[in-house]
Design an enzyme around this catalytic site. Structure first.
Site, short mmCIF file in Angstrom:
data_model
loop_
_atom_site.label_atom_id
_atom_site.label_comp_id
_atom_site.label_asym_id
_atom_site.label_seq_id
_atom_site.Cartn_x
_atom_site.Cartn_y
_atom_site.Cartn_z
N GLY A 192 35.88 48.20 39.75
CA GLY A 192 36.43 49.51 39.39
C GLY A 192 36.34 50.55 40.50
O GLY A 192 36.59 51.72 40.28
N TYR B 112 47.26 42.37 39.95
CA TYR B 112 48.13 41.83 40.98
C TYR B 112 49.57 42.29 40.80
O TYR B 112 50.28 42.57 41.77
CB TYR B 112 48.04 40.30 40.99
#
Lengths: 164, 164
Positions: B99, B137
Site C-alpha cells: 500500500g 496490473y
C-alpha cells in the site's frame, strides 16, 4: 503417430539460415492469423539469434535435404524449483510435410536438450482455437496452466511506466 | 497510488543475499498457496542466479534499509518483433509493506531496464484468483493474453519424450 524416416534430420541453424528462419516466422504467423504483428526483419533475426549474446536458439528440420520446419527456443527460469526451463517460442512444420511425425521429432529433440541442460520443464503457448495442436500436445502428456493469466505491458503503457 | 518515499530503494541482489532471496521465494509461494511446489534451496539459488551464466536476475527493495520485497526476471524473446522481452518471474512485497507504492516502484524499475535493453514488452503470469494483483496490473495498462493457453511438459512425460 508415425516415426520420422531416416531422410529426416534436425540441425542447429547458422547465420546463413537467416532468410529461411524469417520465412518460417512469417509462415507460422500467417497460420496463426497474426501476420500483421510481424515486424522483424533479416537484420533483427541475425542480430538477436546470431550476435554476441543470442537471445534465443534456432533449429531447422530437413526432409531429403529440404527445409520442412523450425523451432525457436530460449531458457527461462523457475524460482520455485531453482532450475532453468526450456521455453519454446516457435514450432512450425510446413503444411505439406505434416502428418509424418516431424513435429514430434522436433519436440523430442528439444526434450533431450532440456534434459541435458538440467531443465525441469518445457513450456510454450498455443492459440486457443488451434485444436489440432492442443490435442497433439496433450497426447504427449503436456498439461495446461489453466489457473494462470499471462499479462503483458508494452507500447505506451511500458514507456509511461519507465518514465516515472 | 502513493509515491514511494525517499527511504525506499531498489538494488541488484548479490551472492550475499541468497538466504534473503530464498526467504522471499518461500513467502511468495506461501501467499500463492504453492509452498509445496518449492524445491529450491540456497545452493540452487546461488548457482543459478550468481554462477558463471546466471539464468535470471534478482532485485531487492528496501525501506529504511530493511528488505521489503524482491523481483526475479530474465530476458525472453519474441520472434514476431525480433526483439528480447523482459519476463518477470517473481514480484513480491512483504504484507506489512504493501500500500505504499513499492510494487509499482519495482515494476517501474523493471520497465526502465526493459526500455534500456531494447525490450518490446514485459510479461508475467498471475494466478487467476489473485484479483488485487490483476486489478493493480490492469490499472498500469497491462493487457491479458486471453487467446493463448500455456502448455507445460515435465516430469515423466518430459523424460519419456527425451528418451525416444
Amino acid at each position: 503417430m508415425q516415426t520420422a524416416p531416416a531422410s529426416f534430420r534436425i540441425e542447429k541453424a547458422t547465420v546463413n539460415d537467416v532468410p529461411l528462419i524469417l520465412q518460417f516466422i512469417r509462415e507460422l504467423a500467417e497460420y496463426e492469423k497474426l501476420l500483421d504483428r510481424v515486424t522483424t526483419n533479416e537484420n533483427r533475426v541475425r542480430d538477436t539469434l546470431f550476435g554476441a549474446e543470442p537471445a534465443a536458439h534456432a533449429l531447422l528440420a530437413y526432409e531429403n535435404n529440404q527445409p520442412v520446419g523450425f523451432a525457436i527456443y530460449f531458457f527461462n527460469y523457475s524460482t520455485f524449483v531453482g532450475r532453468p526451463g526450456l521455453y519454446l517460442e516457435d514450432l512450425f512444420v510446413s503444411p505439406e510435410a505434416r502428418g509424418k511425425g516431424f513435429g514430434r521429432e522436433l519436440l523430442a529433440h528439444l526434450a533431450r536438450i532440456a534434459v541435458e541442460r538440467g531443465c525441469g520443464r518445457i513450456e510454450w503457448a498455443v492459440l486457443d482455437w488451434n485444436e489440432p495442436a492442443k490435442g497433439f500436445y496433450k497426447r504427449l502428456g503436456a498439461i495446461t496452466m489453466d489457473d494462470w493469466t499471462v499479462f503483458r505491458l508494452m507500447d505506451q503503457a511500458l514507456a509511461d511506466l519507465a518514465s516515472k
